[in-house]
Design a protein around this motif. Sequence first.
Motif, PDB file in Angstrom:
ATOM      1  N   UNK A   9       0.852  -1.186   0.000  1.00  0.00           N
ATOM      2  CA  UNK A   9       0.000   0.000   0.000  1.00  0.00           C
ATOM      3  C   UNK A   9       0.886   1.235   0.000  1.00  0.00           C
ATOM      4  N   UNK A  10       0.644   2.116  -0.978  1.00  0.00           N
ATOM      5  CA  UNK A  10       1.405   3.367  -1.066  1.00  0.00           C
ATOM      6  C   UNK A  10       0.652   4.335  -1.963  1.00  0.00           C
ATOM      7  N   UNK A  11       0.801   5.602  -1.690  1.00  0.00           N
ATOM      8  CA  UNK A  11       0.223   6.647  -2.533  1.00  0.00           C
ATOM      9  C   UNK A  11      -1.292   6.479  -2.715  1.00  0.00           C
ATOM     10  N   UNK A  80       8.122  -1.611  -8.111  1.00  0.00           N
ATOM     11  CA  UNK A  80       9.063  -0.736  -7.411  1.00  0.00           C
ATOM     12  C   UNK A  80       8.928   0.710  -7.895  1.00  0.00           C
ATOM     13  N   UNK A  81       8.806   0.891  -9.222  1.00  0.00           N
ATOM     14  CA  UNK A  81       8.663   2.244  -9.765  1.00  0.00           C
ATOM     15  C   UNK A  81       7.411   2.921  -9.225  1.00  0.00           C
ATOM     16  N   UNK A  82       6.282   2.187  -9.194  1.00  0.00           N
ATOM     17  CA  UNK A  82       5.062   2.799  -8.681  1.00  0.00           C
ATOM     18  C   UNK A  82       5.187   3.098  -7.191  1.00  0.00           C
ATOM     19  N   UNK A  83       5.714   2.163  -6.434  1.00  0.00           N
ATOM     20  CA  UNK A  83       5.837   2.365  -4.991  1.00  0.00           C
ATOM     21  C   UNK A  83       6.762   3.537  -4.665  1.00  0.00           C
ATOM     22  N   UNK A  84       7.743   3.771  -5.523  1.00  0.00           N
ATOM     23  CA  UNK A  84       8.687   4.867  -5.298  1.00  0.00           C
ATOM     24  C   UNK A  84       8.121   6.216  -5.746  1.00  0.00           C
ATOM     25  N   UNK A  85       7.467   6.235  -6.906  1.00  0.00           N
ATOM     26  CA  UNK A  85       7.060   7.507  -7.505  1.00  0.00           C
ATOM     27  C   UNK A  85       5.576   7.825  -7.375  1.00  0.00           C
ATOM     28  N   UNK A  86       4.733   6.810  -7.245  1.00  0.00           N
ATOM     29  CA  UNK A  86       3.294   7.022  -7.242  1.00  0.00           C
ATOM     30  C   UNK A  86       2.717   7.181  -8.636  1.00  0.00           C
ATOM     31  N   UNK A  87       3.536   6.985  -9.661  1.00  0.00           N
ATOM     32  CA  UNK A  87       3.087   7.106 -11.049  1.00  0.00           C
ATOM     33  C   UNK A  87       3.070   5.731 -11.701  1.00  0.00           C
ATOM     34  N   UNK A  88       2.054   5.494 -12.528  1.00  0.00           N
ATOM     35  CA  UNK A  88       1.936   4.222 -13.232  1.00  0.00           C
ATOM     36  C   UNK A  88       2.987   4.196 -14.347  1.00  0.00           C
ATOM     37  N   UNK A  89       3.910   3.246 -14.324  1.00  0.00           N
ATOM     38  CA  UNK A  89       4.934   3.158 -15.372  1.00  0.00           C
ATOM     39  C   UNK A  89       4.311   2.976 -16.751  1.00  0.00           C
ATOM     40  N   UNK A  90       4.873   3.656 -17.726  1.00  0.00           N
ATOM     41  CA  UNK A  90       4.338   3.610 -19.084  1.00  0.00           C
ATOM     42  C   UNK A  90       5.092   2.649 -19.990  1.00  0.00           C
TER      43      UNK A  90
END
Length: 97
Positions: A9-11, A80-90
């Motif tokens: 759970x994040x963002x 990891x990218x989503x958990x770190x940035x809160x953005x959905x990787x493209x």
Amino acid sequence: KHPSIVAFYAHGHQVMLGLGLPQSFVQIQEAGDPESKPALLTVGDAAADGAVAFFLLGSQQTEVPRRNLIPAASAQLVARQFLTTGKVPEDVTWERA
């Protein structure tokens, strides 16, 4: 012992990740009422048939369509990218589930 689905759970979102097989998946969904908020689910091979059994939180058997599987290393990176940035990787394909 069995391929498992873990949840993070994040963002303001729940991120589910399959572990334990060479192929995996990521599902991202806003936290709260899962019935009213669509989830995003990775797509590897849209033409793939069948399903793979994972165990949700290690106990409840859950079938994941093969179409939603991507290489495990890619799935871990996406999560990891989503958990770190809160953005959905493209850099992966997504579908609404």
